[in-house]
Enzyme design. Structure first.
Site, PDB file in Angstrom:
ATOM      1  N   PRO A   2       0.832  -1.213   0.000  1.00  0.00           N
ATOM      2  CA  PRO A   2       0.000   0.000   0.000  1.00  0.00           C
ATOM      3  C   PRO A   2       0.863   1.256   0.000  1.00  0.00           C
ATOM      4  CG  PRO A   2      -0.869  -1.605   1.545  1.00  0.00           C
ATOM      5  CD  PRO A   2       0.460  -2.142   1.076  1.00  0.00           C
ATOM      6  N   GLU A   3       0.435   2.249  -0.763  1.00  0.00           N
ATOM      7  CA  GLU A   3       1.188   3.497  -0.871  1.00  0.00           C
ATOM      8  C   GLU A   3       0.675   4.521   0.135  1.00  0.00           C
ATOM      9  OE1 GLU A   3       1.853   4.619  -4.986  1.00  0.00           O
ATOM     10  OE2 GLU A   3       1.547   2.545  -5.620  1.00  0.00           O
ATOM     11  N   LYS A  50       4.944   4.960   3.915  1.00  0.00           N
ATOM     12  CA  LYS A  50       4.260   3.673   3.813  1.00  0.00           C
ATOM     13  C   LYS A  50       4.222   2.916   5.135  1.00  0.00           C
ATOM     14  CE  LYS A  50       5.923   3.143  -0.951  1.00  0.00           C
ATOM     15  NZ  LYS A  50       6.680   2.268  -1.876  1.00  0.00           N
ATOM     16  N   ASN A 227       4.590   2.356  -6.708  1.00  0.00           N
ATOM     17  CA  ASN A 227       4.599   2.085  -8.139  1.00  0.00           C
ATOM     18  C   ASN A 227       3.423   2.703  -8.890  1.00  0.00           C
ATOM     19  OD1 ASN A 227       6.237   0.864 -10.109  1.00  0.00           O
ATOM     20  ND2 ASN A 227       4.764  -0.806 -10.356  1.00  0.00           N
ATOM     21  N   ARG A 306      10.772  -2.970 -10.727  1.00  0.00           N
ATOM     22  CA  ARG A 306       9.333  -2.731 -10.661  1.00  0.00           C
ATOM     23  C   ARG A 306       8.721  -2.645 -12.058  1.00  0.00           C
ATOM     24  NH1 ARG A 306       7.783  -0.835  -5.731  1.00  0.00           N
ATOM     25  NH2 ARG A 306       5.753  -1.544  -6.487  1.00  0.00           N
TER      26      ARG A 306
END
Length: 329
Positions: A2-3, A50, A227, A306
């Site tokens: 989770p960002e 985060k 991302n 990524r």
């Protein structure tokens, strides 16, 4: 994982439980035993990037602490939805190494803390929570299976930690790593959702002679950026992910920072209003202009790789001859 916007939402869900006593525990955590929280008081909750930090004490006395995130244009006045959907099976992305991670710096050595044992009585009990790919916090409810697993079984996700509080409610933590940690030293100037976010510091970082898609994920300068935000900001700024920061014009770098902050705040606002996240390039086959989207894995040679989505027509790759302006969005 989770960002920043998701972890801010988790913080908002946890905050009403501050000042309450843990009266019952459960969960599957083996490194950190759920029973260790029995009879402790949740005294504080802090968020940085985060990570979520929760402070537990053995008694009810509370010290005045400024733990709440900076309000973002009044959005904290909106009521949060009490459920964050947990998607799919438990899974975690590899965590970045200590070099360039930009995580909060402990105020004293972490060697005195143990994953499964509570710190000594005179130490503050700070729980550091790192969420996995499908990490979430549920309030007064449990996550349910949305589909059958590979074996065809409909098994509900197994919570890592369940805390029942004296006020009658409970918190459920899914797909996360937890450990006791020293008190965090929070630096809001690198947090993309903080009103104290330092644009100058971010712009200087983006001027490095390395691909901007690497720099954006450096938590020392863009804490909370993951991302999804990386892909969306690059597309909206019309910047190729492998463009060297030193080859971008100052106006292009400024536009990129603008899109990072704008998309992050819009995403957080949508979460509080119960709306779906709106992406233009992430996991898309075509961009909004109808062009074919490319997908490839990028990352530093010694770092995390990524998946990256970009449009070759909207985000043309630059030569390395010097600063260049890009097509406006």
């Amino acid at each position: 994982m989770p960002e920043g916007p998701s972890v801010r939402k988790f913080h908002h869900l946890v905050s009403p439980f501050v000042g309450q006593k843990v009266v019952k525990t459960g969960g599957s955590s083996k490194k950190l035993h759920p029973a260790a929280f029995q009879s402790l008081w949740l005294q504080d909750a802090q968020v940085h990037g985060k990570k979520l930090f929760l402070r537990f004490d053995p008694d009810e006395e509370m010290e005045p602490l400024n733990s709440s995130p900076q309000p973002i244009q009044g959005m904290w006045q909106k009521e949060a939805v009490d459920r964050e959907l947990a998607l799919g099976p438990s899974a975690q992305e590899p965590s970045a190494g200590p070099s360039g991670s930009g995580e909060p710096v402990p105020s004293r050595s972490a060697e005195t803390y143990n994953l499964g044992k509570i710190p000594s009585a005179d130490a503050q009990r700070w729980l550091e929570v790192r969420f996995g790919l499908f990490g979430s916090i549920w309030v007064n409810d449990f996550s349910r299976a949305k589909k059958a697993n590979k074996k065809g079984d409909w098994r509900d996700p197994v919570p890592r930690l369940v805390l029942h509080f004296s006020g009658g409610g409970f918190l459920v933590f899914y797909n996360c790593q937890m450990s006791w940690s020293p008190p965090p030293v929070i630096e809001p100037t690198c947090d993309i959702l903080s009103e104290k976010f330092h644009r100058g510091q971010a712009l200087e970082a983006l001027s490095q002679a390395q691909p901007v898609c690497y720099t954006l994920l450096d938590q020392r300068y863009f804490s909370g950026l993951g991302n999804i935000i990386k892909n969306e900001a690059l597309y909206r700024a019309r910047i190729h992910p492998l463009s060297l920061g030193s080859c971008l014009s100052s106006s292009s770098r400024e536009a990129l920072v603008d899109h990072v902050v704008e998309f992050s705040k819009d995403w957080l606002r949508d979460k509080f209003q119960g709306k779906e996240r709106h992406t233009q390039i992430y996991q898309k086959e075509q961009c909004p202009s109808g062009h074919q989207v490319m997908k490839e894995t990028f990352g530093p040679p010694d770092g995390l790789q990524r998946l990256t989505w970009w449009c070759p027509q909207c985000q043309p790759q630059l030569s390395s001859k010097g600063p260049q302006n890009l097509p406006s969005s």
